[in-house]
Structures are given as C-alpha cells and as structure tokens.
Design a protein around this motif. Structure first.
Motif, PDB file in Angstrom:
ATOM      1  N   LYS A 146      13.300  78.289  21.251  1.00 33.17           N
ATOM      2  CA  LYS A 146      11.990  77.834  20.805  1.00 33.17           C
ATOM      3  C   LYS A 146      11.607  76.526  21.491  1.00 33.17           C
ATOM      4  O   LYS A 146      12.388  75.578  21.533  1.00 33.17           O
ATOM      5  N   ALA A 152       4.874  89.906  21.034  1.00 35.50           N
ATOM      6  CA  ALA A 152       6.142  90.141  20.349  1.00 35.50           C
ATOM      7  C   ALA A 152       7.268  89.306  20.953  1.00 35.50           C
ATOM      8  O   ALA A 152       8.106  88.748  20.236  1.00 35.50           O
ATOM      9  N   LEU A 153       7.282  89.208  22.274  1.00 27.69           N
ATOM     10  CA  LEU A 153       8.315  88.434  22.953  1.00 27.69           C
ATOM     11  C   LEU A 153       8.190  86.953  22.606  1.00 27.69           C
ATOM     12  O   LEU A 153       9.194  86.260  22.366  1.00 27.69           O
ATOM     13  N   GLU A 208       6.987  85.751  19.866  1.00 34.22           N
ATOM     14  CA  GLU A 208       7.427  85.600  18.483  1.00 34.22           C
ATOM     15  C   GLU A 208       8.948  85.615  18.394  1.00 34.22           C
ATOM     16  O   GLU A 208       9.553  84.835  17.645  1.00 34.22           O
ATOM     17  N   GLU A 209       9.566  86.478  19.168  1.00 31.78           N
ATOM     18  CA  GLU A 209      11.030  86.575  19.162  1.00 31.78           C
ATOM     19  C   GLU A 209      11.670  85.274  19.667  1.00 31.78           C
ATOM     20  O   GLU A 209      12.666  84.795  19.116  1.00 31.78           O
ATOM     21  N   GLU A 215      11.403  82.355  17.128  1.00 33.26           N
ATOM     22  CA  GLU A 215      12.325  82.415  15.999  1.00 33.26           C
ATOM     23  C   GLU A 215      13.779  82.193  16.414  1.00 33.26           C
ATOM     24  O   GLU A 215      14.672  82.232  15.575  1.00 33.26           O
ATOM     25  N   GLY A 216      14.029  81.980  17.719  1.00 34.71           N
ATOM     26  CA  GLY A 216      15.388  81.842  18.208  1.00 34.71           C
ATOM     27  C   GLY A 216      15.699  80.460  18.743  1.00 34.71           C
ATOM     28  O   GLY A 216      14.889  79.523  18.638  1.00 34.71           O
TER      29      GLY A 216
END
Length: 321
Positions: free
Chosen positions: A232, A221-222, A224-225, A228-229
C-alpha cells in the motif's frame, strides 16, 4: 402455594443490547460521515492548488506497442523528461524506428526489445533480461492493442481470441512479470490504456469494448488488492480512457461534430497520459470532460442516455464494408 411472577429481565436485556448496537452504529456512521466530508474538503482544496508532478528522470519506463501512434509518442516524451525508455513491440522495423528517434533526442535513453506480449513465457523471460541489461522497471505502460471493427456475427473465433489476448490478457502477463521489479525498486506505477469504449458500449466494437471494460475492472480490482496489502502506498495505478485517436487504429471513424469531438492527435494523448501518471490520477478520459459526462449518463434513465448517445452519434463504421 405461592406462584412465581413472570420476569421481564430477558426482554429488557434484549432491548438494552439493541439500544447499544443502534448507538454504536449511529456513532460509526457519524465518524464515517466526518471522514468522507474531510476527504471531500481535501479534494476540493487540492483542485484549487497547482499539482506537484512527479519527477520521472530517474525512472525506467516500459511501454508496450511503441512501434507507432501513442506508444511512439509516449517513448519520445518520456525521453525528453529524462527517463530511460524500454520500447516493446512485435514489429521489429517500426520499433527500431521509434528507438532511433528517441535516441536522437537523448543518446542511449531508449532500449529496443521485440516481444509478443500475448506469450506469457516470452514476457516473463523479457522481464529477467531487462532486469539484467537495464535495471528495474518502475513505470509500466500497457499500451498495445488492436481494434477490429465490424458486427459481432462477422468476427471469427480467431479474431475474437486475438483481441482478448492482446488487449487484456497481455496486461496480466506484464503485471506478473514486472510487479517483482516494482517490489525490488520499492515503488512503481502501472498505467493501462482502456478507451472511451471501455465506458460506453458501441456498435461494431463488441469484442473491443469487452476488453476495454475488462481493463478498467482489472485495474480497479488490482488497485484494491494492493491497497489492502503490504505494498500500500508504493504502487500507483492510472487507467486512461481516450476518445478516438488518429493512429490508424480506427479504420472508419464516425464523427458528427468534428469541431468538438474530432479525432485526437497522438502527441496530445501521450502528453495527457504522462501528465496523468505524474499527477497520480486514478482514471481519466481524454478529453477530461468525457468522464463526468459518462458518469452522468449512467445515473439518468436509460432512454435519456440513449437519446444523448444518438445525438452525439460518434463511433466507428464496419471496416468490412
């Protein structure tokens, strides 16, 4: 009097809109298929080429749980590669021994800090102290962990809470404390130790398995976060899932085929961890062949995977018996 004829224009409009949408969706799916095929082709080619490992000689590596076992071996091997190594453990004596060993390899390459990683405030204060005394951490390895092994009804509330505090909650505190270091340095790599018990549920390890599954979920999850920010491409993530390792953590290991799946050597595990980090691997098992095997067991019928698990018959006995 002339009656007006019913019109089919609205119906024709709806059909046209549906056809346009179907055409667009088909086109988008085609583009996706081409991109997926392209990535598979790149992945296949990369598998055939030698991996260009990252240079870590200019990195500051922070490792939790360096008092013994895998953590100690990681500190020694990173120092040999030229890294500055920050050794974190709650046990002052054993951590000091690790630092002395590392500095005997490369004088002044290891730094000694005592910290209870379950204490959020202590971890945040430590991050500021390290920034001022050593510099910005660029590789963070969450290695500290405990593994009480007995049936769930024999675990105390205090014991369960402690497993979660050390094995997973401490990861949140170190991420909170040291991600600002990554941002300031303009790069970073987070390595978290999960376990084969984070891929497969095992008897006598219910709380431990829960935390190790949680580590994998947090990392995915981290990642992926971050993807998307704005960070990246600047921060990498590697999750490590080792088989049972001969560090003393497994009090009563149960191994049916020791010649094939015997206890791992901490030096070999540390070497595999460092290789995976330098190669930017995302999730690996040690040995590496266990990862596809685990995935295979997830897609076959449950009774088939249970038959395989029973045949391998590896795990831990209760440490209370």
């Amino acid at each position: 009097m002339t009656l007006s004829q019913p019109t089919n224009v609205p119906e024709n409009d709806n059909i046209s809109k549906k056809l346009v949408k179907i055409t667009k969706d088909t086109f988008d799916f085609g583009i996706l298929f081409i991109r997926v095929f392209h990535e598979l082709l790149i992945w296949t080619i990369q598998k055939l080429l030698p991996i260009d490992l990252k240079d870590v000689s200019k990195d500051i590596v922070l490792i939790t749980g360096t008092g013994h076992g895998i953590g100690r071996e990681l500190a020694l091997q990173y120092a040999e590669l030229g890294s500055k190594v920050i050794c974190i453990d709650i046990n002052e004596k054993s951590n000091k021994e690790t630092v002395d060993k590392v500095n005997s390899i490369r004088k002044g390459s290891a730094y000694f800090y005592i910290c209870d990683v379950t204490n959020r405030d202590a971890v945040l204060q430590l991050a500021d102290k390290i920034k001022n005394e050593v510099g910005y951490v660029t590789i963070l390895i969450n290695n500290a962990g405990i593994m009480p092994s007995h049936p769930i009804n024999q675990h105390t509330e205090k014991e369960i809470r402690k497993v979660f505090e050390i094995n997973i909650l401490s990861h949140f505190w170190t991420v909170e404390a040291f991600f600002p270091h990554f941002i300031q340095a303009g790069r970073g790599h987070l390595v978290s130790m999960s376990s084969l018990a984070g891929l497969v549920g095992l008897s006598n390890l219910v709380p431990y398995c829960a935390t190790k599954f949680a580590v994998r979920g947090m990392m995915e999850a981290l990642s992926e976060e971050i993807r998307e920010g704005p960070l990246k491409g600047k921060i990498n993530f590697t999750t490590i899932c080792p088989y049972m390792t001969n560090t003393g953590l497994c009090k009563k290991p149960k191994v049916k085929f020791p010649s094939i799946l015997g206890l791992l050597d901490p030096k070999e595990v540390a070497s595999a961890v460092i290789y995976s980090q330098r190669a930017n691997k995302v999730e690996v098992t040690i040995p590496s062949g266990l990862h596809p095997f685990s995935n295979f067991c997830r897609v076959i019928p449950l009774k088939c995977s249970i038959l395989l698990k029973d045949f391998i018959d590896s795990g831990v006995e209760s440490d209370l018996s």
